[in-house]
Design an enzyme around this catalytic site. Structure first.
Site, PDB file in Angstrom:
ATOM      1  N   ALA A   1       8.701   3.794   5.808  1.00  0.00           N
ATOM      2  CA  ALA A   1       8.044   4.079   4.513  1.00  0.00           C
ATOM      3  C   ALA A   1       9.146   4.548   3.737  1.00  0.00           C
ATOM      4  CB  ALA A   1       7.005   4.561   4.602  1.00  0.00           C
ATOM      5  N   ALA A   2      10.396   4.907   3.926  1.00  0.00           N
ATOM      6  CA  ALA A   2      11.309   5.606   3.209  1.00  0.00           C
ATOM      7  C   ALA A   2      11.634   4.822   1.992  1.00  0.00           C
ATOM      8  CB  ALA A   2      12.645   5.682   3.976  1.00  0.00           C
ATOM      9  N   GLY A   3      11.696   3.519   2.351  1.00  0.00           N
ATOM     10  CA  GLY A   3      12.091   2.720   1.009  1.00  0.00           C
ATOM     11  C   GLY A   3      10.952   2.320   0.190  1.00  0.00           C
ATOM     12  N   ASP A   4       9.778   2.336   0.859  1.00  0.00           N
ATOM     13  CA  ASP A   4       8.347   2.350  -0.095  1.00  0.00           C
ATOM     14  C   ASP A   4       8.373   3.435  -0.882  1.00  0.00           C
ATOM     15  OD1 ASP A   4       7.983   0.026   1.263  1.00  0.00           O
ATOM     16  OD2 ASP A   4       6.859   0.818   2.648  1.00  0.00           O
TER      17      ASP A   4
ATOM     18  N   ALA B   1       0.685  -1.102  -0.099  1.00  0.00           N
ATOM     19  CA  ALA B   1       0.048   0.095  -0.181  1.00  0.00           C
ATOM     20  C   ALA B   1       0.833   1.352  -0.110  1.00  0.00           C
ATOM     21  CB  ALA B   1      -0.956  -0.012   1.050  1.00  0.00           C
ATOM     22  N   ASN B   2       2.103   1.193   0.875  1.00  0.00           N
ATOM     23  CA  ASN B   2       2.827   2.445   0.944  1.00  0.00           C
ATOM     24  C   ASN B   2       3.312   2.685  -0.562  1.00  0.00           C
ATOM     25  OD1 ASN B   2       2.465   2.380   3.496  1.00  0.00           O
ATOM     26  ND2 ASN B   2       4.494   1.571   4.128  1.00  0.00           N
TER      27      ASN B   2
ATOM     28  N   ASP C   1      11.374  10.107  11.132  1.00  0.00           N
ATOM     29  CA  ASP C   1      11.312   8.727  11.207  1.00  0.00           C
ATOM     30  C   ASP C   1      11.551   8.185   9.802  1.00  0.00           C
ATOM     31  OD1 ASP C   1       8.903   7.432  10.158  1.00  0.00           O
ATOM     32  OD2 ASP C   1       7.859   8.451  11.615  1.00  0.00           O
TER      33      ASP C   1
HETATM   34  P1  ADP Z   1      14.551   1.156   4.049  1.00  0.00           P
HETATM   35  O1  ADP Z   1      13.475   2.027   4.671  1.00  0.00           O
HETATM   36  O2  ADP Z   1      13.835   0.066   2.787  1.00  0.00           O
HETATM   37  O3  ADP Z   1      15.322   0.530   4.708  1.00  0.00           O
HETATM   38  P2  ADP Z   1      16.476   2.870   3.290  1.00  0.00           P
HETATM   39  O4  ADP Z   1      16.597   3.074   4.519  1.00  0.00           O
HETATM   40  O5  ADP Z   1      17.841   2.470   2.574  1.00  0.00           O
HETATM   41  O6  ADP Z   1      15.178   1.909   2.947  1.00  0.00           O
HETATM   42  O7  ADP Z   1      16.101   4.150   2.419  1.00  0.00           O
HETATM   43  C1  ADP Z   1      15.593   4.307   1.278  1.00  0.00           C
HETATM   44  C2  ADP Z   1      15.633   5.540   0.500  1.00  0.00           C
HETATM   45  O8  ADP Z   1      15.202   6.660   1.257  1.00  0.00           O
HETATM   46  C3  ADP Z   1      16.979   5.943   0.397  1.00  0.00           C
HETATM   47  O9  ADP Z   1      17.727   5.544  -0.640  1.00  0.00           O
HETATM   48  C4  ADP Z   1      17.120   7.469   0.448  1.00  0.00           C
HETATM   49  O10 ADP Z   1      16.463   7.888  -0.903  1.00  0.00           O
HETATM   50  C5  ADP Z   1      15.897   7.850   1.399  1.00  0.00           C
HETATM   51  N1  ADP Z   1      16.201   8.134   2.704  1.00  0.00           N
HETATM   52  C6  ADP Z   1      16.191   7.140   3.753  1.00  0.00           C
HETATM   53  N2  ADP Z   1      16.864   7.703   4.861  1.00  0.00           N
HETATM   54  C7  ADP Z   1      17.213   8.943   4.747  1.00  0.00           C
HETATM   55  C8  ADP Z   1      17.762  10.030   5.242  1.00  0.00           C
HETATM   56  N3  ADP Z   1      17.897  10.012   6.659  1.00  0.00           N
HETATM   57  N4  ADP Z   1      17.807  11.304   4.715  1.00  0.00           N
HETATM   58  C9  ADP Z   1      17.496  11.315   3.371  1.00  0.00           C
HETATM   59  N5  ADP Z   1      16.868  10.265   2.613  1.00  0.00           N
HETATM   60  C10 ADP Z   1      16.868   9.104   3.191  1.00  0.00           C
END
Ligand code: ADP
Length: 303
Positions: free
Chosen positions: A248-251, A40-41, A245
């Site tokens: 959902a960064a990766g999503d 969903a994300n 936090d």
């Molecule tokens: P997941 O959440 O799946 O572990 P990541 O942590 O590798 O994925 O982060 C995925 C993407 O989110 C990164 O490639 C980047 O684009 C962005 N991202 C994650 N953390 C940060 C951060 N602290 N600052 C800026 N971008 C971030």
């Protein structure tokens, strides 16, 4: 046209000073129920960033499932392939976020486990007609495999975000065009630790050997390791922002990347677009509430 196949969860999020240890009770604050689930994300990230997207997924026949489906529609997603399963509960994730912004998560699959091959068969025409299929690993693996097979037979690009971390059979990996593991997931898939650029390059090479043409290993705040089969890989840096936090960064990265890909953007440009979307997401709390709309991404990129 994009199809996302994956999970839907209701995320119960509690902020704590530190993660509770066995036997310990920790007082938290800012409790919220947010809509999440990797599928969903990623669907929301694709929808809000401007893709023409159909989402294949399951919710329970409960109130939260109905609310989520309504919200997904408002997020620019075609929801006719989201089934409400009778007598089943919508998937749930119980999430603690500590003061460093790290999280620990427990999940109950609920209706997500009912996304069977039989159910997928009803919707396979959507994959046949699509340009790309984006999936994760919170759905039954045999369904993911079947969807990838349908896509491969019909020239639909297969993008796999292999999360949560697990090892996968070559029969699935060989159907994948683009894979987007984080460091942990890359290690699960290849047995190679991704602690530095050499590790990333070696892990990417191992994935290319399985037949995958593009590898993007996400490295959190460092960005991604990007490599194409037969050429040297490199880091494409993330944007510098203050993270609240990283849920959902990766999503967000995945959904936004696929949107850009389908718009015909070259990989590096598509990754920068996805970095911008993910950077915005980490500055906001929660899963879907933190996912930006296209306007916000475009604005961020012109700053
Ligand atoms: P997941 O959440 O799946 O572990 P990541 O942590 O590798 O994925 O982060 C995925 C993407 O989110 C990164 O490639 C980047 O684009 C962005 N991202 C994650 N953390 C940060 C951060 N602290 N600052 C800026 N971008 C971030």
């Amino acid at each position: 046209k994009l199809v996302v196949l994956g999970s839907i969860n209701a995320d119960h999020i509690l902020n704590v000073k530190h993660f509770p240890q066995p036997g310990e009770t920790v007082r938290g604050d800012h409790y919220q129920v947010a809509f999440g689930g990797k599928g969903a994300n990623q669907a929301v990230a694709a929808g809000r960033s401007g893709a023409d997207i159909t989402f294949i997924a399951c919710v329970g026949d409960d109130d939260i499932g109905a609310s989520i489906k309504k919200q997904l529609f408002l997020d620019n997603i075609k929801t006719e392939c989201i089934d409400a399963i009778e007598g089943e509960t919508t998937g749930v994730a119980l999430i603690y976020v500590n003061q460093q912004g790290e999280n620990t998560i427990g999940i109950n699959a609920g209706a997500n486990a009912r996304l069977t091959k039989e159910r997928l068969a009803q919707y396979q025409q959507k994959i046949v007609e699509a340009d790309a299929l984006l999936m994760q690993l919170e759905s039954p693996i045999e369904t993911v495999q079947m969807a990838a097979e349908i896509a491969k037979r019909n020239n639909t690009k297969v993008i796999l975000n292999p999360a949560p971390a697990q090892s996968l059979p070559d029969s699935l990996l060989s159907l994948v065009d683009i894979i987007t593991p984080n460091e942990t997931e890359a290690e699960h898939l290849t047995g190679i630790a991704v602690n530095d650029n050499q590790g990333a390059q070696d892990a990417a090479e191992a994935l290319h050997q399985k037949g995958i043409s593009k590898v993007m290993i996400t490295l959190g705040s460092r960005g991604v390791w990007y490599s194409e089969k037969g050429s040297e890989g490199k880091i494409i840096s993330a944007f510098r922002v203050k993270a609240v936090d990283t849920i959902a960064a990766g999503d967000t990265f995945n959904g936004a990347y696929v949107t850009a890909l389908l718009e015909g953007k070259a990989d590096e440009e598509a990754i920068i677009f996805a970095h911008a979307a993910a950077a915005i997401a980490v500055t906001r709390p929660g899963a879907q509430p933190s996912v930006p709309w296209r306007k916000e991404i475009d604005q961020f990129l012109t700053q």
